[in-house]
Design an enzyme around this catalytic site. Structure first.
Site, mmCIF file in Angstrom:
data_model
loop_
_atom_site.group_PDB
_atom_site.id
_atom_site.type_symbol
_atom_site.label_atom_id
_atom_site.label_comp_id
_atom_site.label_asym_id
_atom_site.label_seq_id
_atom_site.Cartn_x
_atom_site.Cartn_y
_atom_site.Cartn_z
ATOM 1 N N CYS A 1 -12.285 -8.148 22.087
ATOM 2 C CA CYS A 1 -11.489 -7.446 21.080
ATOM 3 C C CYS A 1 -10.355 -6.664 21.734
ATOM 4 O O CYS A 1 -9.632 -5.937 21.063
ATOM 5 C CB CYS A 1 -12.369 -6.506 20.254
ATOM 6 S SG CYS A 1 -13.203 -5.233 21.238
ATOM 7 N N GLN B 1 -19.826 -8.085 12.005
ATOM 8 C CA GLN B 1 -18.401 -8.392 12.042
ATOM 9 C C GLN B 1 -17.728 -7.885 10.768
ATOM 10 O O GLN B 1 -18.148 -8.199 9.656
ATOM 11 C CB GLN B 1 -18.185 -9.898 12.188
ATOM 12 C CG GLN B 1 -18.408 -10.414 13.585
ATOM 13 C CD GLN B 1 -17.301 -10.014 14.559
ATOM 14 O OE1 GLN B 1 -16.235 -9.561 14.158
ATOM 15 N NE2 GLN B 1 -17.568 -10.171 15.843
ATOM 16 N N CYS C 1 0.842 -1.206 0.000
ATOM 17 C CA CYS C 1 0.000 0.000 0.000
ATOM 18 C C CYS C 1 0.873 1.249 0.000
ATOM 19 O O CYS C 1 1.793 1.376 0.812
ATOM 20 C CB CYS C 1 -0.920 0.014 1.214
ATOM 21 S SG CYS C 1 -1.933 1.501 1.342
#
Length: 559
Positions: free
Chosen positions: A508, A375, A138
């Protein structure tokens, strides 16, 4: 891995007298001299998402205190939670943290901030690259902040994440790695097979100030050239890194982003980005969501323009351009008149097509609206939910009660309520969630899939009282999937009093996860609270490659 000998640590007095060279030990485990970076306070009742630092008790750590703006030559030892590189002062254990520094990398850094027992450093120049260097595909990887470890090999990313969870479980969870059962409890991390184009949702921001790298800051831009659509530059709420393509989202989503970039700054359209300082302007956010057509299995996309007011005629030229892209089935407009930065609007309008897209997960179909939680990595969510099902260990005879805490849109609870054969797995699933829209989506998804053995209730689990628990029978299994701050002490006390035979904790944030399982298993001595659970397994899952985020699935059983 060899430890660097002490004679390798020296002052630079000849070629660089203005630098002090600091080499790190290569131990991956935290020692007693090492501050526990960004760990939650185990003795705190608060569940705010604040980083806490445990101060070292070793007097040697007082031997060196860097001054602000001091320039140092450093070597990164490892990654701390949240992806910052850790460096130590030789013999003292004093810790310096550096963003975008990777293990084995030698670099020159400037001390930017001191925080008690550690300091933060800004990297100025790399002297030698890290040991697992790969080329980042990227073009924005060095600036964006979203993919902090894209130039670190994926195998090294996995090792770092697994080690972070391990250290948190030992030092915050207080589970000894000397225990012979520890290696059976601590499972190896589950990798993600798809490392790019895995995100089904991306949120881009419009802004009046384009972020530029230092070498281009001298360029003068007029207002139109200074406008940007992309991602917030790290550390700036008002500067936007202009992004033409993101390698984390789907290719159709990138086609949409390119189309918007090609057209939105056309003066004839009269569109203006929102100014966060003057609170003027029209365009706030562009949210792209990718789903799947259940009949053709082809991607279908939703485009959501978040604007400061409702002016559909101004968006019409963009809508006409975007709707020509075959995968686009929905174009929405969320109107947010507040001065905040949220992408959720007070009003919502359908500008083209339908108001939802669909996606499949564990054999069930879900309708996803503009503001639904789902999700973000559908592919890896299949893996995650299979692990949750395995931990839950439902007998499949429709005899068990499941309590689904922080249920969101009901995805976990619904997959436990019925399986592929559409036979009832659980007798009944009771789900609790604070967000009203998510609860409405859960009801709709249950109806869509013909599931009747579920009840979803709106309620704030941080504010439960003595009446909580009177509205459902005692569960056989509790699923808890809290957001980053973890569970409030009120909820932990409730669970310890409830004594369900099994808890599956999905997290998380491994730091608050380790804290909460410590409370559930070992209790809180200061509050005379006794733990009553045994940790059977903790499974790290890499949901988001190239980012510092880690998911964990923990199984606890009643002692």
């Amino acid at each position: 891995m060899a430890t660097i000998p002490s004679h390798a640590l020296r002052h630079l007095t000849l070629t660089r007298p203005w630098l002090r060279k600091i080499r790190c030990t290569t131990s991956l485990a935290f020692s007693s001299q090492d501050p526990l970076l960004t760990y939650p306070d185990n003795n705190s009742n608060n569940n705010n998402d604040t980083d806490h630092t445990k101060k070292t008790t070793n007097s040697k750590s007082q031997a060196f205190f860097p001054k602000k703006n001091q320039v140092l030559e450093l070597e990164c030892e490892r990654l701390a939670f949240k992806g910052k590189g850790v460096c130590k002062v030789a013999d003292s254990g004093f810790v310096l943290l550096c963003d975008n520094a990777l293990p084995g990398e030698r670099f020159i850094g400037r001390v930017s901030r001191k925080k008690g027992s550690y300091a933060e450093v800004t990297k100025l120049k790399t002297l030698s690259p890290h040991r697992d260097l790969v080329d980042a595909p990227c073009e924005y990887a060095s600036y964006c902040g979203g993919c902090k470890t894209q130039n670190l090999s994926y195998e090294a990313q996995l090792r770092a994440k697994e080690q972070q969870v391990r250290e948190l479980v030992i030092h915050v969870g207080k589970f000894s790695d000397k225990n012979p059962d520890f290696e059976c409890i601590m499972k190896p991390i589950v990798p993600c097979d798809v490392q790019f184009h895995y995100r089904n949702k991306m949120e881009f921001s419009f802004g009046t100030q384009k972020w530029l790298p230092k070498e281009l800051l001298h360029e003068k831009l007029d207002d139109n050239d200074n406008y940007a659509l992309g991602l917030h530059a790290p550390g700036y709420f008002d500067k936007i890194l202009n992004v033409e393509k993101c390698l984390l989202q789907s290719e159709p989503a990138n086609k949409i982003l390119a189309s918007v970039q090609d057209n939105w700054k056309d003066p004839e359209l009269g569109l203006s980005p929102y100014n966060v300082h003057s609170h003027t302007g029209f365009l706030k956010h562009l949210v792209l969501r990718t789903g799947r057509d259940m009949k053709t299995d082809l991607p279908e996309l939703m485009v959501n323009f978040v604007t400061s007011s409702y002016k559909p005629e101004m968006l019409k030229p963009l809508v006409e351009k975007i709707s020509a892209i075959p995968e686009v089935v929905s174009i929405m407009n969320n109107v947010n008149t507040s001065v905040g930065n949220t992408s959720v609007g007070e009003e919502e309008y359908t500008l083209y097509g339908k108001s939802t897209i669909t996606e499949s997960l564990r054999g069930l179909t879900f309708q996803i609206s503009a503001n639904s939680f789902f999700q973000t990595n559908t592919h890896q969510a299949e893996v995650l939910y299979k692990l949750i099902e395995d931990c839950a260990g439902l007998r499949g005879d429709a005899s068990e009660i499941v309590l689904d805490l922080f249920c969101g849109t009901g995805t976990i609870g619904l997959t436990l309520a019925k399986k592929y054969s559409l036979l009832d797995l659980a007798k009944h699933v009771y789900g609790y969630e604070v967000v009203a829209q998510a609860v409405a989506d859960a009801h709709r998804n249950a109806k869509l899939n013909g599931i009747s053995n579920t009840t979803f209730v709106q309620g704030d689990l941080n504010k439960i009282d003595e009446n909580f628990g009177k509205h459902f029978p005692k569960p056989d299994i509790v699923i808890s999937d809290p957001n980053r701050p973890g569970m409030h002490m009120k909820l932990i006390k409730f669970l310890l009093k409830l004594k369900a035979p099994k808890i599956v904790y999905v997290s998380c944030n491994p730091a608050t996860c380790a804290r909460d399982i410590d409370y559930l298993c070992h209790g809180v001595m200061e509050q005379n609270i006794k733990g009553c659970y045994k940790l059977k397994s903790i499974q790290p899952v890499d949901m988001f490659p190239h980012t510092p985020h880690i998911e964990c699935v923990c199984l606890l059983e009643l002692c």
